[in-house]
Design a protein around this motif. Sequence first.
Motif, PDB file in Angstrom:
ATOM      1  N   GLY A 127       0.819  -1.207   0.000  1.00 30.93           N
ATOM      2  CA  GLY A 127       0.000   0.000   0.000  1.00 30.93           C
ATOM      3  C   GLY A 127       0.847   1.249   0.000  1.00 30.93           C
ATOM      4  N   LEU A 128       0.333   2.274  -0.645  1.00 27.80           N
ATOM      5  CA  LEU A 128       0.983   3.585  -0.668  1.00 27.80           C
ATOM      6  C   LEU A 128      -0.075   4.630  -0.369  1.00 27.80           C
ATOM      7  CD1 LEU A 128       3.639   5.110  -1.196  1.00 27.80           C
ATOM      8  CD2 LEU A 128       2.900   5.371  -3.585  1.00 27.80           C
ATOM      9  N   ARG A 129       0.258   5.543   0.528  1.00 34.02           N
ATOM     10  CA  ARG A 129      -0.694   6.565   0.944  1.00 34.02           C
ATOM     11  C   ARG A 129      -0.015   7.929   0.949  1.00 34.02           C
ATOM     12  NH1 ARG A 129      -5.555   6.781   3.910  1.00 34.02           N
ATOM     13  NH2 ARG A 129      -5.849   8.867   4.824  1.00 34.02           N
ATOM     14  N   TYR A 130      -0.779   8.949   0.566  1.00 36.94           N
ATOM     15  CA  TYR A 130      -0.281  10.321   0.671  1.00 36.94           C
ATOM     16  C   TYR A 130      -1.335  11.160   1.375  1.00 36.94           C
ATOM     17  CZ  TYR A 130       1.405  14.974  -0.367  1.00 36.94           C
ATOM     18  OH  TYR A 130       1.853  16.275  -0.250  1.00 36.94           O
ATOM     19  N   ASP A 131      -0.906  11.894   2.416  1.00 37.19           N
ATOM     20  CA  ASP A 131      -1.786  12.785   3.178  1.00 37.19           C
ATOM     21  C   ASP A 131      -1.319  14.217   3.031  1.00 37.19           C
ATOM     22  OD1 ASP A 131      -3.759  11.136   4.971  1.00 37.19           O
ATOM     23  OD2 ASP A 131      -1.846  10.073   5.098  1.00 37.19           O
ATOM     24  N   HIS A 132      -2.263  15.120   2.752  1.00 41.63           N
ATOM     25  CA  HIS A 132      -1.955  16.552   2.655  1.00 41.63           C
ATOM     26  C   HIS A 132      -2.859  17.324   3.614  1.00 41.63           C
ATOM     27  CE1 HIS A 132      -0.572  20.288   0.800  1.00 41.63           C
ATOM     28  NE2 HIS A 132      -1.815  20.711   0.988  1.00 41.63           N
ATOM     29  N   TYR A 133      -2.257  18.257   4.348  1.00 42.08           N
ATOM     30  CA  TYR A 133      -2.984  19.060   5.337  1.00 42.08           C
ATOM     31  C   TYR A 133      -2.781  20.543   5.078  1.00 42.08           C
ATOM     32  CZ  TYR A 133      -4.204  15.170   8.388  1.00 42.08           C
ATOM     33  OH  TYR A 133      -4.761  14.029   8.904  1.00 42.08           O
ATOM     34  N   ASP A 134      -3.864  21.303   5.255  1.00 38.87           N
ATOM     35  CA  ASP A 134      -3.816  22.760   5.224  1.00 38.87           C
ATOM     36  C   ASP A 134      -4.348  23.284   6.551  1.00 38.87           C
ATOM     37  OD1 ASP A 134      -2.853  23.207   2.549  1.00 38.87           O
ATOM     38  OD2 ASP A 134      -4.823  22.587   1.823  1.00 38.87           O
ATOM     39  N   PHE A 135      -3.564  24.147   7.199  1.00 33.85           N
ATOM     40  CA  PHE A 135      -3.937  24.747   8.477  1.00 33.85           C
ATOM     41  C   PHE A 135      -4.113  26.252   8.298  1.00 33.85           C
ATOM     42  CE2 PHE A 135      -1.079  21.162   9.149  1.00 33.85           C
ATOM     43  CZ  PHE A 135      -1.769  20.367  10.049  1.00 33.85           C
ATOM     44  N   ASP A 136      -5.217  26.777   8.796  1.00 36.96           N
ATOM     45  CA  ASP A 136      -5.486  28.217   8.734  1.00 36.96           C
ATOM     46  C   ASP A 136      -5.990  28.640  10.110  1.00 36.96           C
ATOM     47  OD1 ASP A 136      -6.232  30.819   8.253  1.00 36.96           O
ATOM     48  OD2 ASP A 136      -7.344  30.384   6.417  1.00 36.96           O
ATOM     49  N   ASP A 181       6.147  20.665  14.180  1.00 30.74           N
ATOM     50  CA  ASP A 181       5.923  20.144  12.836  1.00 30.74           C
ATOM     51  C   ASP A 181       4.446  19.797  12.671  1.00 30.74           C
ATOM     52  OD1 ASP A 181       8.619  20.324  12.157  1.00 30.74           O
ATOM     53  OD2 ASP A 181       9.051  18.325  12.969  1.00 30.74           O
ATOM     54  N   PRO A 182       3.840  20.126  11.535  1.00 26.55           N
ATOM     55  CA  PRO A 182       2.415  19.810  11.342  1.00 26.55           C
ATOM     56  C   PRO A 182       2.128  18.314  11.376  1.00 26.55           C
ATOM     57  CG  PRO A 182       3.128  21.463   9.751  1.00 26.55           C
ATOM     58  CD  PRO A 182       4.367  20.949  10.427  1.00 26.55           C
ATOM     59  N   LEU A 183       2.994  17.519  10.747  1.00 31.88           N
ATOM     60  CA  LEU A 183       2.784  16.074  10.676  1.00 31.88           C
ATOM     61  C   LEU A 183       4.006  15.361  11.226  1.00 31.88           C
ATOM     62  CD1 LEU A 183       1.237  15.796   7.089  1.00 31.88           C
ATOM     63  CD2 LEU A 183       0.038  16.040   9.270  1.00 31.88           C
ATOM     64  N   VAL A 184       3.788  14.379  12.063  1.00 28.34           N
ATOM     65  CA  VAL A 184       4.863  13.640  12.723  1.00 28.34           C
ATOM     66  C   VAL A 184       4.848  12.193  12.229  1.00 28.34           C
ATOM     67  CG1 VAL A 184       5.793  12.845  14.915  1.00 28.34           C
ATOM     68  CG2 VAL A 184       4.754  15.124  14.751  1.00 28.34           C
ATOM     69  N   GLU A 185       5.986  11.722  11.747  1.00 28.83           N
ATOM     70  CA  GLU A 185       6.080  10.392  11.158  1.00 28.83           C
ATOM     71  C   GLU A 185       6.291   9.310  12.214  1.00 28.83           C
ATOM     72  OE1 GLU A 185       9.113  10.202   8.238  1.00 28.83           O
ATOM     73  OE2 GLU A 185       8.241  11.748   6.950  1.00 28.83           O
ATOM     74  N   SER A 186       5.852   8.117  11.862  1.00 27.71           N
ATOM     75  CA  SER A 186       6.148   6.925  12.653  1.00 27.71           C
ATOM     76  C   SER A 186       6.510   5.795  11.701  1.00 27.71           C
ATOM     77  CB  SER A 186       4.953   6.527  13.528  1.00 27.71           C
ATOM     78  OG  SER A 186       3.836   6.195  12.725  1.00 27.71           O
ATOM     79  N   ARG A 187       7.256   4.818  12.222  1.00 30.43           N
ATOM     80  CA  ARG A 187       7.656   3.658  11.436  1.00 30.43           C
ATOM     81  C   ARG A 187       7.544   2.428  12.324  1.00 30.43           C
ATOM     82  NH1 ARG A 187      10.413   7.816  11.064  1.00 30.43           N
ATOM     83  NH2 ARG A 187      11.787   7.212  12.777  1.00 30.43           N
ATOM     84  N   GLY A 188       6.841   1.421  11.813  1.00 29.65           N
ATOM     85  CA  GLY A 188       6.636   0.230  12.614  1.00 29.65           C
ATOM     86  C   GLY A 188       6.826  -1.040  11.813  1.00 29.65           C
ATOM     87  N   SER A 189       7.137  -2.110  12.515  1.00 27.14           N
ATOM     88  CA  SER A 189       7.275  -3.419  11.873  1.00 27.14           C
ATOM     89  C   SER A 189       6.805  -4.488  12.856  1.00 27.14           C
ATOM     90  CB  SER A 189       8.717  -3.679  11.440  1.00 27.14           C
ATOM     91  OG  SER A 189       9.602  -3.600  12.539  1.00 27.14           O
ATOM     92  N   GLU A 190       6.473  -5.655  12.302  1.00 24.97           N
ATOM     93  CA  GLU A 190       5.895  -6.697  13.133  1.00 24.97           C
ATOM     94  C   GLU A 190       6.122  -8.067  12.504  1.00 24.97           C
ATOM     95  OE1 GLU A 190       1.350  -7.958  14.038  1.00 24.97           O
ATOM     96  OE2 GLU A 190       1.911  -5.948  14.769  1.00 24.97           O
ATOM     97  N   SER A 226       0.976  24.458   5.476  1.00 22.00           N
ATOM     98  CA  SER A 226       0.604  23.229   4.781  1.00 22.00           C
ATOM     99  C   SER A 226       1.710  22.200   4.941  1.00 22.00           C
ATOM    100  CB  SER A 226       0.351  23.489   3.294  1.00 22.00           C
ATOM    101  OG  SER A 226      -0.720  24.389   3.111  1.00 22.00           O
ATOM    102  N   ASP A 227       1.325  20.955   4.842  1.00 25.33           N
ATOM    103  CA  ASP A 227       2.305  19.884   4.917  1.00 25.33           C
ATOM    104  C   ASP A 227       1.708  18.631   4.293  1.00 25.33           C
ATOM    105  OD1 ASP A 227       4.648  18.586   5.456  1.00 25.33           O
ATOM    106  OD2 ASP A 227       4.370  18.450   7.620  1.00 25.33           O
ATOM    107  N   GLY A 228       2.575  17.768   3.827  1.00 28.23           N
ATOM    108  CA  GLY A 228       2.132  16.507   3.252  1.00 28.23           C
ATOM    109  C   GLY A 228       3.175  15.436   3.463  1.00 28.23           C
ATOM    110  N   LYS A 229       2.719  14.191   3.581  1.00 30.92           N
ATOM    111  CA  LYS A 229       3.651  13.082   3.772  1.00 30.92           C
ATOM    112  C   LYS A 229       3.110  11.845   3.073  1.00 30.92           C
ATOM    113  CE  LYS A 229       5.953  14.487   8.024  1.00 30.92           C
ATOM    114  NZ  LYS A 229       7.185  14.835   7.290  1.00 30.92           N
ATOM    115  N   SER A 230       4.024  11.071   2.512  1.00 32.31           N
ATOM    116  CA  SER A 230       3.681   9.789   1.914  1.00 32.31           C
ATOM    117  C   SER A 230       4.055   8.670   2.884  1.00 32.31           C
ATOM    118  CB  SER A 230       4.406   9.597   0.581  1.00 32.31           C
ATOM    119  OG  SER A 230       5.812   9.694   0.757  1.00 32.31           O
TER     120      SER A 230
END
Length: 682
Positions: free
Chosen positions: A405-414, A479-488, A427-431
């Motif tokens: 899966g691939l996802r992209y999120d974009h945010y606009d803050f006002d 930062d507007p968006l904070v990344e996480s990385r997980g595995s299992e 604004s910020d965006g992350k894949s």
Amino acid sequence: MSLALIFSLAASGAVDSVRPSTGLVNNPEAVEEVTVLGRQLNLNGEAISASQGEVGPTEIGAWPLIRTGDLMEFVPGMVATQHSGSGKANQYFLRGFNLDHGTDFATFVDGMPVNLRTHGHGQGYTDLNFVIPETVERLRYRKGPYYADVGDFSSAGSASFVLAEKLSTGLAELSFGEQGYRRGVVADSLQSGSSDLLLAAEWQTYDGPWSDLSEDVNKINVLGKLSGDLAGGRTHLTFMGYDNSWNSPDQIPARAVVEGIIDAYGSLDTSLGGDTRRYSLSGGWTGAMAAGELSASAYAIDYDFNLWSNFTYGLENPNSGDQFQQRDARQIYGFDVSQQWQRENGTWQLGLQGRRDDIDRVGLYHTADRAILGKVREDRVLEDSLGLFAVNQTQWSDTLRSYLGLRYDHYDFDVDAGLAANSGQRSDGKSSLKASLAWQPWPVSEFYLSYGQGLHSNDARGTVIRTDPLTGEPVERVDPLVESRGSELGSRLFITDQLHATLALWQLHLDSELLFVGDAGNTEASRPSERQGVEAGIYWFASERISGELEVSYTEAGFRDTDPSGDEIPGAIPLVASAALNYSGDNGWFASLHLRHFGAYPLIEDGSVESAGSSLVNLRMGRDIQSWRLQLDLLNALDSRDHDVDYFYASRLPGEGVDGVEDIHYHIFEPRTLRASLRYRF
């Protein structure tokens, strides 16, 4: 399908459509095919990790619940507690996270997001009090950031509550308990052709066991859900309305009890509490389209919230006190559209999700006895987001599957802030990449290897802030968006219809932790962190009469950077265990026992102060006699005086120095309580 796969619902709620009628059971030729829901469902060949599952109406109806938010404890390893009044959202803990009221765990009800971003009390605020438990058909949970169709707040996982389209029977129930507990529920469904109309209402009052205040809870819920066939698919339209007000017995400093100022059920400020309302209209359609399946839904939510709290008493304002009000008034609009195509060896899915939070007012005020003395800040916020995702699932052989899966999120803050310097746009965006392999070498077992990137959004106000509204000093933006990385690495065993088991070894890295701040009553961005742990679950269905389960999770959590204060994460619970035993016998008798335990956990970064942990036992027993049910719930059956939650921070009582005293602040379990319910099915 064998009768061993048909759930016995003598201990269930109203959503018991998986059970054939008595007449059908007595006539073998008339037995119809039914759908198995819940933990007895075999997910081998379908799941992409060992940390996802489903809870059905049997389990949901069997357990005694202290509060509606306790429904979240059906997620293995989840702890739902309360540090304030019954009308406020629960406090959640999972996988070494103090999720506060929902940060880093995404929750949905019939496709609507429950987490509230840029909320007046805390980022990701998750209040489930608008749900009527008897109308929940199933709960689907997925832990970890491995799923492309979920974005914000899902680093630790997500849960989706699905409301029933119809009930097998109508019900009317009255409940009475100690400390002024009263609850009434009525629910029924009507059918016309292919259309079903579910109607339900709930009313609850409660005073609580507190020595110097009455909670005076006054909760009202209404639900209407219309479902039917339309244009070759299935559609639904749902209205939900919720209104509540309460007084709050907040956490108290341990020294106030030791010194005899109050007892363990007392309060230092008896004017705390809140009120909230939520009204929503949502709808969706699922059906065949474009050589595949199209699913589309949309929602509109109107929400209002007021909360009065006081955690530090006289630390900041010795004369007028430190009570404050948090305010939130908003409308939320959103949609979710996805198209799935079936291919020879797998499926493709493409989806688009959008959400707008139109926050008319999010504010913080200095108050005394709920009267406003001054405005700390009051802002208007417009927050928009779009999420685009694509998923491919491929069956490479009879034993090997993959998920990509691939996802992209974009945010606009006002933000239109009361203090002009804190207004702004950003604004910020992350894949995010999600991938899993599932290997099923034998029909009874499946093994998983999963990886995922996730995120949580930060409060919009923190993304554009420049000046502290109290001190006037410069403030660093988050930062507007904070990344996480997980595995299992996990496995799932479906030994027989009667015995299932899951095992998962997991790890998760977060670029910025969100921690509770006692003197502000909310959360703030903090240091990067890492967690790793092991989870195991055993589910036993001995017969149609007896079932049991045991779930254990252990987590090691810490900050990844170097800091003199230490590397422990406050509120990170290492050990959580849960056990349940359910019985459904002859002549309508039923009983259940639920035990929840969580171990000691650090309250400050150097680990020198810890919570002692807690254990809670709830019991239920009753009998069904024709159309009637009599049920008794014994909550906190062992009358434990353990704590729901503990914090460590400075507060100031009368006569103490200007810097106050650092102390453990806690909320005690409510004492052993008996509640009786009488239900009539029609």
